[in-house]
Design a protein around this motif. Structure first.
Motif, PDB file in Angstrom:
ATOM      1  N   THR A 104      -2.583   2.725  -3.432  1.00  0.00           N
ATOM      2  CA  THR A 104      -3.976   2.479  -3.063  1.00  0.00           C
ATOM      3  C   THR A 104      -4.147   1.094  -2.458  1.00  0.00           C
ATOM      4  O   THR A 104      -3.362   0.183  -2.727  1.00  0.00           O
ATOM      5  CB  THR A 104      -4.933   2.580  -4.279  1.00  0.00           C
ATOM      6  OG1 THR A 104      -4.668   1.504  -5.174  1.00  0.00           O
ATOM      7  CG2 THR A 104      -4.781   3.902  -5.009  1.00  0.00           C
ATOM      8  N   HIS A 105      -5.191   0.972  -1.654  1.00  0.00           N
ATOM      9  CA  HIS A 105      -5.493  -0.288  -0.975  1.00  0.00           C
ATOM     10  C   HIS A 105      -5.833  -1.380  -1.996  1.00  0.00           C
ATOM     11  O   HIS A 105      -5.401  -2.533  -1.859  1.00  0.00           O
ATOM     12  CB  HIS A 105      -6.674  -0.069  -0.029  1.00  0.00           C
ATOM     13  CG  HIS A 105      -6.998  -1.238   0.830  1.00  0.00           C
ATOM     14  ND1 HIS A 105      -6.171  -1.676   1.828  1.00  0.00           N
ATOM     15  CD2 HIS A 105      -8.072  -2.072   0.819  1.00  0.00           C
ATOM     16  CE1 HIS A 105      -6.721  -2.733   2.407  1.00  0.00           C
ATOM     17  NE2 HIS A 105      -7.858  -2.999   1.819  1.00  0.00           N
ATOM     18  N   LYS A 106      -6.578  -0.993  -3.028  1.00  0.00           N
ATOM     19  CA  LYS A 106      -7.010  -1.950  -4.049  1.00  0.00           C
ATOM     20  C   LYS A 106      -5.813  -2.531  -4.799  1.00  0.00           C
ATOM     21  O   LYS A 106      -5.724  -3.746  -5.009  1.00  0.00           O
ATOM     22  CB  LYS A 106      -7.951  -1.240  -5.020  1.00  0.00           C
ATOM     23  CG  LYS A 106      -8.740  -2.143  -5.919  1.00  0.00           C
ATOM     24  CD  LYS A 106      -9.745  -1.336  -6.711  1.00  0.00           C
ATOM     25  CE  LYS A 106     -10.621  -2.234  -7.549  1.00  0.00           C
ATOM     26  NZ  LYS A 106     -11.620  -1.469  -8.301  1.00  0.00           N
ATOM     27  N   LYS A 147       0.834  -1.205   0.000  1.00  0.00           N
ATOM     28  CA  LYS A 147       0.000   0.000   0.000  1.00  0.00           C
ATOM     29  C   LYS A 147       0.866   1.251   0.000  1.00  0.00           C
ATOM     30  O   LYS A 147       0.599   2.219  -0.704  1.00  0.00           O
ATOM     31  CB  LYS A 147      -0.933   0.005   1.199  1.00  0.00           C
ATOM     32  CG  LYS A 147      -1.982   1.101   1.147  1.00  0.00           C
ATOM     33  CD  LYS A 147      -3.007   0.911   2.243  1.00  0.00           C
ATOM     34  CE  LYS A 147      -4.129   1.909   2.140  1.00  0.00           C
ATOM     35  NZ  LYS A 147      -3.754   3.264   2.481  1.00  0.00           N
TER      36      LYS A 147
END
Length: 109
Positions: A86-88, A81
């Motif tokens: 981003t987390h995705k 991350k």
């Protein structure tokens, strides 16, 4: 319109009334090019495999794989991350590394 029925089924063919409208057959349209957006083609898949085989894994991926080997899934996610933004993206990168680990462990057996 009644729920579950298409507009063509509810039309009466008359110009007046609640179900007014000409009865027409629904056209079968060809799929639009945008509907296959994001699908992985054969050639692209092949090229990516060749590049992966030649170039190997990035330092981030190697470190992530090492963390996963030691059971540090959350630390791996945090690292990805931080680096990817981003987390995705981090979740998908961690999953890629986990898939690589699973396949190598299967081959070792």
């Amino acid at each position: 319109e009644i729920a579950g029925e298409s507009r063509a089924e509810t039309m009466s063919g008359l110009a007046v009334g609640l179900k007014k409208g000409l009865l027409v057959e629904k056209r079968k349209l060809a799929p639009r090019p945008a509907s296959r957006k994001g699908k992985l083609g054969k050639h692209v898949k092949f090229v990516r495999e060749v590049i992966r085989e030649i170039a190997g894994y990035s330092p981030l991926e190697r470190r992530c794989i090492e963390l996963l080997r030691n059971g540090r899934d959350k630390r791996c996610l945090k690292l990805c991350k931080k680096r990817l933004g981003t987390h995705k993206r981090a979740k998908s990168k961690r999953e890629q590394c986990a898939v690589f680990l699973r396949t190598t462990q299967r081959k070792a057996k």
